[in-house]
Design a protein around this motif. Structure first.
Motif, PDB file in Angstrom:
ATOM      1  N   VAL A  22     -10.240 -11.783  71.247  1.00  0.00           N
ATOM      2  CA  VAL A  22     -11.021 -13.025  71.143  1.00  0.00           C
ATOM      3  C   VAL A  22     -11.874 -13.270  72.383  1.00  0.00           C
ATOM      4  N   SER A  23     -11.349 -12.917  73.549  1.00  0.00           N
ATOM      5  CA  SER A  23     -12.092 -13.180  74.781  1.00  0.00           C
ATOM      6  C   SER A  23     -13.389 -12.376  74.884  1.00  0.00           C
ATOM      7  N   PRO A  24     -13.374 -11.038  74.703  1.00  0.00           N
ATOM      8  CA  PRO A  24     -14.649 -10.313  74.742  1.00  0.00           C
ATOM      9  C   PRO A  24     -15.571 -10.683  73.588  1.00  0.00           C
ATOM     10  N   LEU A  56     -11.146  -9.117  81.616  1.00  0.00           N
ATOM     11  CA  LEU A  56      -9.804  -9.001  82.173  1.00  0.00           C
ATOM     12  C   LEU A  56      -9.065 -10.302  81.877  1.00  0.00           C
ATOM     13  N   ILE A  57      -7.960 -10.208  81.150  1.00  0.00           N
ATOM     14  CA  ILE A  57      -7.207 -11.397  80.750  1.00  0.00           C
ATOM     15  C   ILE A  57      -6.261 -11.791  81.880  1.00  0.00           C
ATOM     16  N   LEU A  58      -6.484 -12.967  82.442  1.00  0.00           N
ATOM     17  CA  LEU A  58      -5.708 -13.441  83.589  1.00  0.00           C
ATOM     18  C   LEU A  58      -4.627 -14.448  83.193  1.00  0.00           C
ATOM     19  N   SER A  78      -9.675 -15.826  81.313  1.00  0.00           N
ATOM     20  CA  SER A  78     -10.287 -14.505  81.256  1.00  0.00           C
ATOM     21  C   SER A  78     -11.543 -14.463  82.112  1.00  0.00           C
ATOM     22  N   GLN A  79     -11.818 -13.297  82.699  1.00  0.00           N
ATOM     23  CA  GLN A  79     -13.056 -13.134  83.457  1.00  0.00           C
ATOM     24  C   GLN A  79     -13.669 -11.763  83.186  1.00  0.00           C
ATOM     25  N   ILE A 135      -4.396  -6.864  78.173  1.00  0.00           N
ATOM     26  CA  ILE A 135      -4.981  -7.370  79.413  1.00  0.00           C
ATOM     27  C   ILE A 135      -6.479  -7.066  79.513  1.00  0.00           C
ATOM     28  N   LEU A 136      -6.937  -6.031  78.818  1.00  0.00           N
ATOM     29  CA  LEU A 136      -8.352  -5.666  78.832  1.00  0.00           C
ATOM     30  C   LEU A 136      -8.913  -5.684  77.407  1.00  0.00           C
TER      31      LEU A 136
END
Length: 309
Positions: free
Chosen positions: A143-145, A153-155, A162-163, A19-20
């Motif tokens: 992948v998101s960061p 924060l994976i939503l 992600s935000q 999630i993070l």
């Protein structure tokens, strides 16, 4: 010709299993991650170079970069040949988002050279899908960061995957890779299929508390809440000397310490450079297993993937 850099990342950040995720950059400004250079060509060509290129599969069709190219072409419904050079600077199975670095750099480069047919959300969905094929399940905490930068924060909301959430500017993130590898899929298999209600409630409390502390800028509270009840109790048996290292790092003055992603890399957090340097020195002497291992004092990389040159 386009060259894209994608930074290394810390998955889970202790309290946020899947999630993070946090993108990182060494404080001396060197780039810790993979580079992908791409240009149009008459046929597909892949060249591997970099410190850890010897860890890559010999068969091109088993390489992540080839899979990224194939899937991207299928989505845009055009089979366009390219020549790609992957500079593999992140060790595979390190716990620092090595596969994510290659996936992100390749897909951003592909999207750039084809004049951005995919928006950022579509690109991120594709990144997560390919990452899932490698590790056994779709997750975005690397992948998101690596793509978007900062602490993510994976939503996985229908409209927002992600935000970015606020970070603490005076935190130094010390990462140490001992020089050995752990398969992400194997590291996921070691986890239990079910958790007790008490653990679920406790984990929810610590995770939500960490998010609250991040937004309300309470660094001491955030650090105390960075505890892993989901993965660390099971994965630490895969890591050499982890509990001893954690105990020593805390004694030196770390405000938090945990396993980075699936391991065997670990991370710790310090709120001043002197303590960060002492932790770094101790890890170099006591946590590294061979000459290929490394330790870096980092800030969060707020930029994420970017064009070089």
């Amino acid at each position: 010709m386009i060259k894209i850099y994608a930074p290394a990342s810390i998955g889970n950040v202790g309290v946020g299993f899947d999630i993070l995720g946090a993108a990182i950059i060494p404080i001396n400004g060197t780039l810790l991650g993979d580079f992908v250079t791409i240009k149009l060509s008459t046929k597909f060509k892949l060249v591997n170079k970099g410190i850890f290129s010897n860890q890559l599969p010999q068969n091109t069709q088993h390489n992540i970069v080839w899979k990224c190219w194939l899937k991207f072409c299928k989505i845009i419904k055009k089979n366009i040949s390219v020549s790609i050079t992957l500079e593999k600077n992140m060790p595979i199975g390190s716990g620092l988002g090595s596969s994510a670095c290659s996936i992100v750099a390749t897909l951003v480069a592909m999207n750039e050279i084809f004049n951005k047919p995919l928006n950022s959300n579509e690109l991120l969905l594709l990144m997560g899908e390919i990452e899932g094929e490698i590790s056994g399940s779709i997750h975005y905490d690397n992948v998101s960061p690596s793509y978007l930068g900062g602490l993510q924060l994976i939503l996985e909301d229908s409209e927002v995957i992600s935000q970015k959430i606020p970070n603490f500017k005076n935190w130094f993130w010390i990462i140490a890779w001992p020089g050995i590898n752990i398969s992400t899929s194997e590291s996921r298999k070691i986890l239990p299929k079910k958790y007790t209600k008490e653990i679920c409630i406790k984990n929810s409390r610590y995770l939500s508390g960490f998010i609250h502390a991040s937004y309300s800028q309470q660094p001491n509270l955030a650090a105390r809440l960075m505890q892993d009840f989901i993965a660390e109790p099971y994965r630490m048996k895969l890591l050499p000397n982890f509990l001893n290292a954690k105990e020593h790092i805390k004694k030196i003055g770390a405000i938090s310490c945990g396993i980075s992603g699936s391991g065997p890399a670990i991370f710790s957090v310090a709120n001043n450079i002197c303590i960060a340097e002492k932790i770094s020195l101790w890890l170099k002497k006591n946590y590294l297993q061979n000459n290929t291992g490394f330790v870096h004092i980092c800030f969060l990389d707020l930029k994420g993937a970017r064009k070089i040159g």
